[in-house]
Design an enzyme around this catalytic site. Sequence first.
Site, PDB file in Angstrom:
ATOM      1  N   ASP A   5      41.095  39.740  36.795  1.00 53.72           N
ATOM      2  CA  ASP A   5      41.481  39.079  38.046  1.00 53.72           C
ATOM      3  C   ASP A   5      42.059  40.136  38.995  1.00 53.72           C
ATOM      4  O   ASP A   5      42.349  41.264  38.583  1.00 53.72           O
ATOM      5  CB  ASP A   5      42.535  38.009  37.708  1.00 53.72           C
ATOM      6  CG  ASP A   5      42.864  37.099  38.900  1.00 53.72           C
ATOM      7  OD1 ASP A   5      42.052  37.019  39.843  1.00 53.72           O
ATOM      8  OD2 ASP A   5      43.942  36.480  38.871  1.00 53.72           O
ATOM      9  N   ASP A  31      39.283  31.358  43.942  1.00 56.48           N
ATOM     10  CA  ASP A  31      40.159  30.201  44.145  1.00 56.48           C
ATOM     11  C   ASP A  31      39.566  29.146  45.068  1.00 56.48           C
ATOM     12  O   ASP A  31      39.866  29.085  46.255  1.00 56.48           O
ATOM     13  CB  ASP A  31      41.511  30.664  44.696  1.00 56.48           C
ATOM     14  CG  ASP A  31      42.225  31.576  43.708  1.00 56.48           C
ATOM     15  OD1 ASP A  31      41.787  31.643  42.545  1.00 56.48           O
ATOM     16  OD2 ASP A  31      43.199  32.226  44.114  1.00 56.48           O
ATOM     17  N   GLU A  79      40.057  43.260  43.433  1.00 56.30           N
ATOM     18  CA  GLU A  79      39.350  43.599  44.700  1.00 56.30           C
ATOM     19  C   GLU A  79      39.719  44.985  45.207  1.00 56.30           C
ATOM     20  O   GLU A  79      38.870  45.583  45.872  1.00 56.30           O
ATOM     21  CB  GLU A  79      39.685  42.543  45.752  1.00 56.30           C
ATOM     22  CG  GLU A  79      39.146  41.165  45.425  1.00 56.30           C
ATOM     23  CD  GLU A  79      39.900  40.458  44.303  1.00 56.30           C
ATOM     24  OE1 GLU A  79      41.083  40.783  44.096  1.00 56.30           O
ATOM     25  OE2 GLU A  79      39.298  39.616  43.623  1.00 56.30           O
TER      26      GLU A  79
END
Length: 786
Positions: free
Chosen positions: A404, A487, A407
């Site tokens: 997670d 999300d 980025e």
Amino acid sequence: MPQYFGKLPTTDQPWTKIGQVEAWKQYDRTIIFDCDSSKFSIAVLAPNLLRVRLAPQGEFTERPSWAVTRDDSEWAPIPFDVNDTDTSVQIKTESIHIYIDKSTSRITCFDLDGRPFATDATTNMGWRLGAVAGWKCIETDEHFYGFGERTGLLDKRSEVKTNWTTDALDYGSLTDEMYHAIPFFIALRPHVAYGIFFNTTFWSQFDIGAEQPGVWKMETRGGELDYYIIYGPKPAQILDTYTQLTGKMPLPPKWSIGYHQCRWSYESEEVVRTLAQEFRNRRIPCDVIHLDIDYMQGFRVFTWSPARFSNPEKLINDLKQNGFKTVTIIDPGVKYEPEADYHVFDEGIKNDYFVRQADGRLFHGYVWPDKSVFPDFLRADVQKWWGDLHKSLTDIGIAGIWNDMNEPAINDRPFGDGGVHIWFPLDAPQGKENNTTHAEVHNLYGLNMAKASAEGLIKHRKSERSFVLTRSGFAGVQRYSSVWMGDNQSQWEHLEMSLPMLCNMGLSGVAFVGCDIGGFAGNATAELFARWMQVGMLYPLMRAHSAMSTARHEPWVFGERVENICREYINLRYQLIPFFYTLFWQAATTGAPLIRPLVYEYPNDPKTYTLSDQVLLGSDLMAAPIYRPGVEHRAVYLPSGTWYDWWTGEKYVDGATHILAHAPLEKMPLYARAGAVIPMQQVTQYIDEHPLNELQLLIFPGNSEYTLYEDDGNSFEYQKDIYSTTKISVSTEAEQVIVKIAPRQGKWKPIRRRIIVKVQGLGEQSFEDEGKENLLRFTETRFPHH
Ligand code: MIG
């Protein structure tokens, strides 16, 4: 200010346009064109694959193609002709013709029937300080797909798509940058389709006719224009070639195509044990439980909270006995913690594994562990170190890793230096001997983290396949990991959007994809949850997840009616495992997506071009889900051919028509194409619960050929050819359906089992599977309707 206003162009400088061709020369498979001070080249890599490069300063630099797995020289040489005339240079391969106009340097491609594609616009290639760009024509009735992870509906014509990995929390249909950046798209119109892979990891952007109607543009903030043109004409051919360029996915472990349950968080051992037992008590199949960030001690990666998970090894082992695999989340941010004996921080500092700023100071940002530092995943030594850190998890039985925040996300709430927004510095040196900067490799951060995880798991779980899930990635992420859409929200719009989102991921080479079932943020209603579980049954990755401080979203929390619906659709998923597994094999060998928009299979039918609310699983199973509250009827488009209602067997002859489907809450409309062969198995509570002594082939009358793929589903033996394929052909004449099962090919052998062949409307026959040829006839008279 909403971000789309902030993007209006205001201070753009003009572009310097490429000049005319003054001379050209062929070097092996590459033709180099000299124009004034610049040069461009066209390399012919395959009959349907070209690589075009532009060096504005006239010098092609040695530059890495980070996402490309095959060097130009590694493509098998192919014959092609080059002809020179006064006005043009023409290149011909066996599938396409390329025409280069000497006075403008414009490139046009033609198919063998003379239809143009990928035609340079009047302004064709250009540059300005720090950026290069290319422009091409949009043809009438041309539509645009792929672009990696994108919100909104299917066709991206008239939109601007930026390729820059971002934590896209709270995304909606107007969001541009997403978690993944995949600078690839497919342009399609009747009889012609081509793909463009923009070979740049720097910030880049596609403008599909927004700035100039009729023209699409690609721009990157890197020094060279470098792109591949991939001719189809079918989307399947484009994807096959594109995944030769960026890599195919490996076969996932079979258990990872079962049902996954996740929540932020199942925060203690007791909670996890109760959850697992609940699935078994209620007879709802489940294979995987995900542990979100709260299993760690103070969000330190590769640690466990002693208070809440006092004996993780025992927990994971007990779960394993009960048929569950456990997946743990791992974030990239390492807690900045000098002199605390935190081994991950200490080792990283000692070996200088963390990204530094241009001035040499350690870069830090704020994420879950508060002040954090970031491994430079571009470096092979860092990848190896990170991969080896996973040994502490695999040693206690962890079977998969969930990456997670890669980025990388660093400006997430609720953290920050007194609310000051921190950016990852674009000039931070990265790579071996600091040979590049974050500006070039930002988009690769998630991909390389996933790679490190995947390689660590392969190394430390030895003979077993593992599961990796990543939030961020770049072109080629399919080689290492599955992907979810970050999300999303418990909203009907997000349920609807999930189908085109996953379809466009599939059209970007990433087949193992899913969205959080039920929606991550917000609370689902019972009705939304039921509909979402039906749609989730179609997702290649079937995982339910929900955010901290939302209501619980497990299949049983919405009462008995919804629980029964969840059970029924999860059961159906488990029955369809052989079907899904064969689709994964197709993805692994040909790059074909599992979940497909109709346009993928019917590229010459314009009715499919913007059809976003129906999908195909493979080529033969079609779903037309409900994604609105209170709706029990919907229009369904049946493309040409004969279709059968999955639930009732009702036959619809000669499609290319709309029907009205009745879909009470218990039912998601599903259809099978005539000739469909759907391999199915008994429902189990988890994959490999017990050996299966039956394989059912559900067949819908028609004419077709199907190949079933099988192997042990868990080891790497398939890479040593221990697998088998079985060809099944179906032919239908007058009142008779003939099913021919060819001898099983290959080295893998199933256990003793019966094969049950069931032909829709004509009954069933079965036989002991000896891997031999079998010919079965089904007629109306022998097997009357029942
Ligand atoms: O800042 O780990 O998208 O799936 O549950 C939020 C907590 C961090 C974002 C992920 C979500 C996950 C959550 N994470």
